[in-house]
Design an enzyme around this catalytic site. Sequence first.
Site, PDB file in Angstrom:
ATOM      1  N   CYS A  83       7.651   6.354   2.264  1.00 31.72           N
ATOM      2  CA  CYS A  83       7.746   5.035   1.636  1.00 31.72           C
ATOM      3  C   CYS A  83       8.274   4.005   2.634  1.00 31.72           C
ATOM      4  CB  CYS A  83       8.565   5.110   0.353  1.00 31.72           C
ATOM      5  SG  CYS A  83       8.076   3.822  -0.798  1.00 31.72           S
ATOM      6  N   HIS A 133       5.866   9.170  -2.571  1.00 34.21           N
ATOM      7  CA  HIS A 133       7.010  10.083  -2.444  1.00 34.21           C
ATOM      8  C   HIS A 133       6.554  11.525  -2.694  1.00 34.21           C
ATOM      9  CE1 HIS A 133      10.340   7.113  -2.417  1.00 34.21           C
ATOM     10  NE2 HIS A 133       9.432   6.351  -2.990  1.00 34.21           N
ATOM     11  N   GLU A 159       8.049  14.168  -2.055  1.00 32.11           N
ATOM     12  CA  GLU A 159       9.182  15.040  -2.411  1.00 32.11           C
ATOM     13  C   GLU A 159       9.306  15.283  -3.913  1.00 32.11           C
ATOM     14  OE1 GLU A 159       9.350  11.956  -1.304  1.00 32.11           O
ATOM     15  OE2 GLU A 159      11.074  10.844  -2.069  1.00 32.11           O
TER      16      GLU A 159
END
Length: 535
Positions: free
Chosen positions: A385, A511, A513
């Site tokens: 990001c 993102h 993750e």
Amino acid sequence: MQHDTKFIFVTGGVTSSLGKGIIAASLAKLLQARGYTVTIQKLDPYINIDPGTLNPYEHGECYVTDDGAETDLDLGHYERFLNVPTSRANNVTTGRIYQSVIEKERKGDYLGKTVQVIPHITDEIKNRIKELGKTGQFQFVITEIGGTVGDIESLPYIEAVRQLKWELDNDCIVVHLTLLPYLSTTGELKTKPTQHSVKMLLESGVQPDILVCRAEHALSKDIRRKLALFCNVEAEAVIEARDASSIYEVPLLMEREKLDAVVLKKLAIDAAQTHVNLSSWKEFLHKLHHPKNEIKIGLVGKYVELKDSYKSISEAFVHAGAINECKVHIEWIHSENITEENIAEKLKGLKGVLVAPGFGSRGIEGKILTIKYAREHNIPFLGICLGMQCAVIEFARNVLGLKDAHSREMNPATSSPVIDLLETQKNLSYMGGTMRLGAYPCRIEADTLAAKIYPTANITERHRHRYEFNNEYEQHFKEAGMELSGINPDAGLVEIVELKKHPFFVGVQFHPEYKSTVEKPHPLFVAFVRAVKEL
Ligand code: GLN
């Protein structure tokens, strides 16, 4: 085996931070491993509508779901353990409850009645709990009540639990998590704080069915008997929860203590009908505990003092490390402390760097310096990001020669906003505010590193940002060697950038993750760890 949805509440006593989220997720994992469908919900007693506006120092990471909800970081644990997506309905705050009650009041829905905490707020809480059951997708709904029993803010939630326990009878139980402090002078675990917190629950009319006791030492038979007697639970319902070397060990500890079997018994379900199959989970743990390699990766961010701010990133490294049979050590580096003079020193010994997400201009220049160093020294780099946005700014400044290149967010006056709030964003439907939030599709371009990393060309990833790559510069970047390897097909937005002449240089606008789980480690993290390991 068909039965009505069962509701399990997890409350906490004595102190905060006992790990209710992990206990809830572990219980859910055990039920899932018996073949049941399970979801977990978090009720947060604060007045913010959601944690989206909270500074990460306050509340750790803000976790984003597929449907674009900004939620508590515990939802990340739920997804990582269960490998089942959560949604907006899985996190409810007091702010959200009051908002809907007040909206209903304004619409006249309460037909002139005085609107009160009981029954209106408690009814709204109960509806939010039962809503997940009504979807028909889950045999078990586990609801974690945030905060500690005795907090003023938690009272309406405890009252809602009391009412549901009464209404649902056999379909509802309460698991209370407490702490047994260890007194080294006498060498004993003390039960009094637990007795008091159970009394506090009883004052609100709630009898816990199961006690899960965090303790540094084993619970003796005597302690179990004492707790059972003073807290009105069966001795087998006193569960020991010792400190674990990894949160991923907790489901096994809970299985050994028979938490799942006791839960089923209390809900009048025959535990002998199913058995726990945790074979792939155990395989993961085996790899986690027996790494063949070790690597050190720098995580450059500005909230590094509180590691919970980057919870999903550090967990994604745990998953990607295990599958690579490689222990990933993270060195936390504060981006504000990085200068041109000390960058080589700061990154010394690091085999890869991840530049973290973030908001605002603090620490930006340190991130840009890090990326320049990684690009020029062939150090594997993953930018997430804001990390990707900084990679674009760095490339524009130092390769394209656009010296004042910046992001409109950080410098509204810049004449070269390579990261801008693009017009094209308006073509995308927003869930709320001005942020691009939640899952959006991305098309991976052929013959790129991204195409090697992802198993399919059409993916979806979760977003949480306002600014985008400025497509006016597209040609310049491509000609100078920065590939735009992932594109949002609906609005033509750049989602992934990479460099060809580099061992591993990838920046992603989304993102990754948030989507990494034990069962499905995220391909980008897996590839990044592999690249670092094989360097
Ligand atoms: N602040 C940047 C934006 O809003 C990046 C946000 C982030 O890293 N999540 O676009």
